[in-house]
Each structure stands twice: as structure tokens, then as C-alpha cells.
Design an enzyme around this catalytic site. Structure first.
Site, short mmCIF file in Angstrom:
data_model
loop_
_atom_site.label_atom_id
_atom_site.label_comp_id
_atom_site.label_asym_id
_atom_site.label_seq_id
_atom_site.Cartn_x
_atom_site.Cartn_y
_atom_site.Cartn_z
CG HIS A 184 -1.75 1.05 1.58
ND1 HIS A 184 -3.04 1.40 1.44
CD2 HIS A 184 -1.29 2.52 1.91
CE1 HIS A 184 -3.15 2.33 1.61
NE2 HIS A 184 -2.27 3.23 2.22
CD GLU A 185 1.89 3.20 3.99
OE1 GLU A 185 2.22 4.51 3.38
OE2 GLU A 185 0.85 3.20 4.49
CG HIS A 232 0.36 6.20 -0.50
ND1 HIS A 232 -0.74 6.75 -0.92
CD2 HIS A 232 -0.13 5.43 0.47
CE1 HIS A 232 -1.75 6.28 -0.13
NE2 HIS A 232 -1.30 5.73 0.86
CG ASP A 257 -4.19 6.74 2.13
OD1 ASP A 257 -3.24 7.62 2.19
OD2 ASP A 257 -4.18 5.69 1.91
ZN ZN Z 1 -2.20 5.25 2.52
#
Ligand code: ZN
Length: 282
Positions: free
Chosen positions: A57-58, A61, A160
Site C-alpha cells: 500500500h505504502e 503511494h 488517505d
Molecule cells: Zn495510505
């Protein structure tokens, strides 16, 4: 502080904060004593697998940020989740939105792959979804990813969903006012979530997350307010270095609002809406 660098992913250091290890420890203590050690092992495995998803997930980003020219200092894991430390958050709403949405999008993809994989697998392995430990593990992991998507869509800035919320607000309101609204909505949601966690769920993690959201929202609001003030006072902040270096472009050190702030052929005007100095003329 007190973190351990696990390695690098796409050149980005992956760090684990020491408090992260409290999480499996807590899972073992709470599950192992109540049920059995095998159930505890199942849950610890699930937590570790979930954190692989958090790292992905990171990374979502970080790679979206990289595509927009923003570097990521590191990705750090805490017991309440991960943080990708970007060198800056783009003020352009579309860019902030793209970076924010890239994280949850990774979990949507993981959940979809697990769901389809399990459906497909159950055609070949009878009972995969009902009486198979690996099937149960992957099903739970899928649900955790769905949960992570839903949690991240809560508009609690600077999570987020809150960043997407600010990006939406920034279109009509501008960056500074959008941040004010989003930070206060985030703060109210954090306090409400913290109280809900303590009194209704008796879950200490929700309180930790609430505290994190609360302080991060206030910190980022302060930073944006500070930057807006600094820009008003020091117009050079917004100028690209190449422009500052050009001798013929020499705005006055203390420009006033309006078109009177001139010297030579360049006019600098304060754009209240977008909170930056705008160069007009040559
Ligand atoms: Zn996030």
C-alpha cells in the site's frame, strides 16, 4: 528513532519501528492465553501477511509520488500501520489525489486477486472456502484488505481519504482554506473515533490511531499555515532557482499587494486564492 532498516524497495528504505514488535506480542498474549497456541500462530501469521499488504500500500503511494517527481525518504512500519514519508506533498489537487488514491488502489487489487484466486481454487480444491486452513487464512487476508480500503476512505485528514477530501476542497477553496477545513474535520473524526474505540469497542488501537490522526492533522495544518505566512513575507520562496539567478528578474524584496510591486519589467502579485506569488509580465 529506534527503527531497524529491513532493506530497500525500489531504492526506498523500509524501516520497522521497535514498537511494531509489540503487535505480534500483543496478538500472542491476547489469543494464545484465551484460545490455543495454534490459533495464536494463525493470527500472528495473518498480522504479518497484512503488514506485507501495508508495505505494498505504502509502495503504491511512493511509486505514484515518484511518477510525479516527488521522492520518498522511507517507508516505516508502526503497530498501527505504515507511513510513506514523502519529501513534499504536491499542492496541486490532482497530484495529491493521485498519490492518496494509489495506496488503497493496491489493496483493492490485492483483495480482488485473493477473491478471484479463492473462487478459482475452490473449483479444484473441494472445501477450500469452508474447511481448509489456507483457504480461511487467505479469506481473512482478503477481508482485512477490504477493511483497509474502507478505513482509508474515511475522510479523516491526513489519512488517505482525508487527503482526497482536501484535494476535492482545494478546487473551490484553494490549498490553505481546504487544509483548514480538512484538518478540522479530521480532528473531529479522530476525537469521535477515539471515544468510540475506548467506550464502545474497548480497543486500544483505535485510540492510538485517533491520537495519531489528531496530532498529524494539527501538525500539517500548522505547517501549511506557516508556509502560507512565509510566502507572503518572502516571495522568493516560490521562485524557481533559475529565475532567482537571472539578474534581469529582480522583484523588490518587499513587494506589496497589487500591481505596484514592480521593478524593471516583472510584476509580482499575491494570489490570495492559491496562496502564492504570481509573476506577471516579462
Ligand atoms: Zn495510505
Amino acid at each position: 528513532m529506534f527503527s531497524w532498516t529491513l532493506g530497500r524497495l525500489f531504492g526506498i528504505p523500509l524501516r520497522i519501528h521497535w514498537t511494531f514488535w509489540l503487535l505480534p506480542f500483543w496478538v500472542i498474549l491476547s489469543q494464545g492465553t484465551l484460545f490455543s497456541w495454534s490459533i495464536a500462530a494463525f493470527h500472528v501469521g495473518l498480522v504479518l501477511a497484512m503488514f506485507v499488504c501495508v508495505v505494498l500500500h505504502e509502495l503504491g503511494h511512493a511509486l505514484a509520488a515518484r511518477a510525479l517527481g516527488v521522492r520518498t525518504r522511507d517507508i516505516a512500519l508502526y503497530p498501527i500501520g505504515g507511513v510513506a514519508s514523502l519529501e513534499r506533498i504536491p499542492e496541486k489537487p490532482s497530484e495529491e489525489f493521485a498519490i492518496a488514491v494509489a495506496g488503497p488502489a493496491v489493496n483493492v487489487a490485492i483483495a480482488a486477486m485473493l477473491f478471484l484466486g479463492l473462487q478459482l481454487g475452490s473449483l479444484f480444491v473441494p472445501g477450500l472456502l469452508t474447511e481448509n486452513i489456507a483457504g480461511a487464512f487467505l479469506w481473512m487476508l482478503m477481508l482485512l484488505n477490504v477493511g483497509m480500503v474502507l478505513f482509508n476512505l474515511v475522510p479523516a485528514f491526513p489519512l488517505d481519504g482525508g487527503r482526497m477530501f482536501r484535494a476535492f476542497l482545494a478546487w473551490p477553496l484553494g490549498h490553505l482554506r481546504a487544509t483548514r477545513v480538512a484538518a478540522w474535520v479530521g480532528t473531529v473524526l479522530a476525537i469521535a473515533g477515539g471515544l468510540f474505540g475506548v467506550f464502545y469497542l474497548q480497543n486500544p488501537f483505535l485510540l492510538l490511531i485517533a491520537f495519531f490522526v489528531f496530532s498529524a492533522a494539527q501538525q500539517e495544518l500548522l505547517a501549511v499555515e506557516y508556509r502560507a505566512r512565509a510566502r507572503r513575507m518572502f516571495p522568493f520562496m516560490d521562485m524557481p532557482l533559475t529565475e532567482v539567478a537571472q539578474p534581469e528578474v529582480s522583484p523588490t524584496p518587499f513587494p506589496q499587494d497589487g500591481p505596484s510591486a514592480t521593478r524593471g519589467t516583472t510584476v509580482w502579485t499575491w494570489d490570495e486564492e492559491n496562496q502564492h506569488w504570481r509573476r506577471q509580465g516579462a
